[in-house]
Design a protein around this motif. Structure first.
Motif, PDB file in Angstrom:
ATOM      1  N   TYR A  23     -57.814  17.534  23.812  1.00 48.67           N
ATOM      2  CA  TYR A  23     -58.629  18.246  22.812  1.00 48.67           C
ATOM      3  C   TYR A  23     -59.005  19.652  23.309  1.00 48.67           C
ATOM      4  O   TYR A  23     -59.006  20.610  22.544  1.00 48.67           O
ATOM      5  CB  TYR A  23     -59.885  17.446  22.477  1.00 48.67           C
ATOM      6  CG  TYR A  23     -59.582  16.165  21.736  1.00 48.67           C
ATOM      7  CD1 TYR A  23     -59.199  16.186  20.395  1.00 48.67           C
ATOM      8  CD2 TYR A  23     -59.650  14.923  22.377  1.00 48.67           C
ATOM      9  CE1 TYR A  23     -58.897  15.023  19.711  1.00 48.67           C
ATOM     10  CE2 TYR A  23     -59.352  13.742  21.696  1.00 48.67           C
ATOM     11  CZ  TYR A  23     -58.978  13.804  20.363  1.00 48.67           C
ATOM     12  OH  TYR A  23     -58.671  12.650  19.688  1.00 48.67           O
ATOM     13  N   LEU A  24     -59.313  19.727  24.599  1.00 46.86           N
ATOM     14  CA  LEU A  24     -59.646  21.022  25.203  1.00 46.86           C
ATOM     15  C   LEU A  24     -58.444  21.972  25.113  1.00 46.86           C
ATOM     16  O   LEU A  24     -58.589  23.136  24.708  1.00 46.86           O
ATOM     17  CB  LEU A  24     -60.065  20.813  26.660  1.00 46.86           C
ATOM     18  CG  LEU A  24     -60.374  22.061  27.478  1.00 46.86           C
ATOM     19  CD1 LEU A  24     -61.644  22.727  26.990  1.00 46.86           C
ATOM     20  CD2 LEU A  24     -60.512  21.716  28.954  1.00 46.86           C
TER      21      LEU A  24
ATOM     22  N   LEU B 129     -55.869  21.783  23.061  1.00 44.88           N
ATOM     23  CA  LEU B 129     -55.599  22.106  21.653  1.00 44.88           C
ATOM     24  C   LEU B 129     -56.559  23.181  21.149  1.00 44.88           C
ATOM     25  O   LEU B 129     -56.155  24.110  20.450  1.00 44.88           O
ATOM     26  CB  LEU B 129     -55.749  20.850  20.781  1.00 44.88           C
ATOM     27  CG  LEU B 129     -54.540  19.922  20.672  1.00 44.88           C
ATOM     28  CD1 LEU B 129     -54.893  18.695  19.868  1.00 44.88           C
ATOM     29  CD2 LEU B 129     -53.373  20.651  20.011  1.00 44.88           C
ATOM     30  N   ALA B 130     -57.836  23.042  21.504  1.00 42.47           N
ATOM     31  CA  ALA B 130     -58.854  23.998  21.046  1.00 42.47           C
ATOM     32  C   ALA B 130     -58.549  25.406  21.550  1.00 42.47           C
ATOM     33  O   ALA B 130     -58.566  26.376  20.786  1.00 42.47           O
ATOM     34  CB  ALA B 130     -60.237  23.556  21.505  1.00 42.47           C
ATOM     35  N   TYR B 131     -58.234  25.523  22.851  1.00 47.90           N
ATOM     36  CA  TYR B 131     -57.979  26.859  23.409  1.00 47.90           C
ATOM     37  C   TYR B 131     -56.655  27.438  22.910  1.00 47.90           C
ATOM     38  O   TYR B 131     -56.524  28.644  22.746  1.00 47.90           O
ATOM     39  CB  TYR B 131     -58.090  26.842  24.937  1.00 47.90           C
ATOM     40  CG  TYR B 131     -59.542  27.008  25.319  1.00 47.90           C
ATOM     41  CD1 TYR B 131     -60.100  28.275  25.464  1.00 47.90           C
ATOM     42  CD2 TYR B 131     -60.389  25.909  25.428  1.00 47.90           C
ATOM     43  CE1 TYR B 131     -61.438  28.443  25.749  1.00 47.90           C
ATOM     44  CE2 TYR B 131     -61.746  26.054  25.707  1.00 47.90           C
ATOM     45  CZ  TYR B 131     -62.259  27.331  25.869  1.00 47.90           C
ATOM     46  OH  TYR B 131     -63.592  27.503  26.122  1.00 47.90           O
TER      47      TYR B 131
ATOM     48  N   ASN C 265     -57.650  17.664  29.541  1.00 47.70           N
ATOM     49  CA  ASN C 265     -58.017  17.000  28.284  1.00 47.70           C
ATOM     50  C   ASN C 265     -57.235  17.580  27.103  1.00 47.70           C
ATOM     51  O   ASN C 265     -57.148  18.798  26.940  1.00 47.70           O
ATOM     52  CB  ASN C 265     -59.525  17.209  28.078  1.00 47.70           C
ATOM     53  CG  ASN C 265     -60.046  16.453  26.891  1.00 47.70           C
ATOM     54  OD1 ASN C 265     -59.762  16.825  25.766  1.00 47.70           O
ATOM     55  ND2 ASN C 265     -60.798  15.409  27.147  1.00 47.70           N
TER      56      ASN C 265
END
Lengths: 226, 32
Positions: free
Chosen positions: B4-5, B7-9, B2
């Motif tokens: 977004y996942l 990018l977040a990490y 994913n």
């Protein structure tokens, strides 16, 4: 005079590089657990995995602001500069972690809620909190008189801390779309998810203390040069 | 994976590493 006297942690803890190395290894372990150990949540899918570091980062931010609050109270009580250094260092680190919480929260919100941001009580309080601690960091750079800056920052740090319990209780008092993980009686998390969360929280807490020690020592060095 | 996942990490790692590097650089600067 060493203004961090009494906080001179160098004699009691391992050198910086050891702390950085342990922090890095813990971070790798947490990442492995998030991506390969923790199961995928059924409704949200893979994106739910943002949760582990998001919660850990928020916890560290809140804890750091509590230390700033405590440092502020102690400084006003005894006027020892070491408490001001502690409050200042912790606020800077707390701001880094709370910024990460905000940004990653937005990245989680987009695929789940359909928007990056919504003016929900918890999110609004988080935005106010971010602005308050951003102002705190500006305040620490603005004043030329050390004592008045420290006194003002202590009062500011104490008042700004109100956003921490407010944020905690916001999802419990008001109607909100922000999920509530820790309710009073029990947690709804499966075992593997809970273990991953605990390891992530431990990792972030360790990194916080590693940052805090380095930041305090930095202040000591700059003071010796003055 | 994913987006977004990921990018977040990536953001978490960049944030932590950047702050650590800033501490090291400030330490070096204070030694000079």
């Amino acid at each position: 005079m060493d203004k961090t006297e009494g906080l001179n942690l160098k004699k009691r803890i391992p050198p910086d590089w050891v702390m950085i190395l342990i922090g890095g290894l813990l971070l790798l372990l947490s990442l492995w657990m998030v991506f390969f150990y923790a199961p995928e949540e059924m409704t949200m899918g893979a994106v739910q995995k943002i949760f582990y570091f998001h919660v850990a980062s928020a916890w560290v931010g809140f804890f750091a602001f509590f230390i700033t609050f405590l440092g502020g109270v102690l400084y006003l009580m005894v006027s020892a500069e070491k408490w001001d250094v502690l409050a200042k260092s912790s606020a800077e680190i707390g701001f880094v972690f709370i910024s990460m919480t905000l940004v990653t929260g937005m990245l989680w919100a987009k695929p789940v809620w359909g928007v990056f941001w919504t003016w929900d009580p918890r999110l609004t309080i988080s935005a106010v909190q971010w602005l308050l601690y951003f102002s705190y960091s500006l305040l620490r750079k603005s004043s030329s008189d050390r004592n008045s800056e420290a006194r003002l920052a202590a009062v500011f740090g104490i008042i700004a801390f109100i956003t921490v319990p407010l944020s905690w209780f916001a999802i419990r008092i008001w109607r909100t779309i922000h999920p509530q993980i820790f309710s009073g009686s029990s947690t709804a998390l499966p075992h593997k998810m809970m273990v991953t969360l605990i390891v992530s929280i431990f990792t972030f807490t360790f990194i916080y203390f590693s940052f805090l020690i380095q930041r305090i020592n930095l202040e000591r060095k700059s003071d010796m040069m003055d | 994976m994913n987006l977004y996942l990921l990018l977040a990490y990536l953001f978490f790692l960049v944030g932590i590493v950047a702050y650590q590097v800033s501490l090291i650089l400030r330490k070096k600067k204070s030694k000079r």
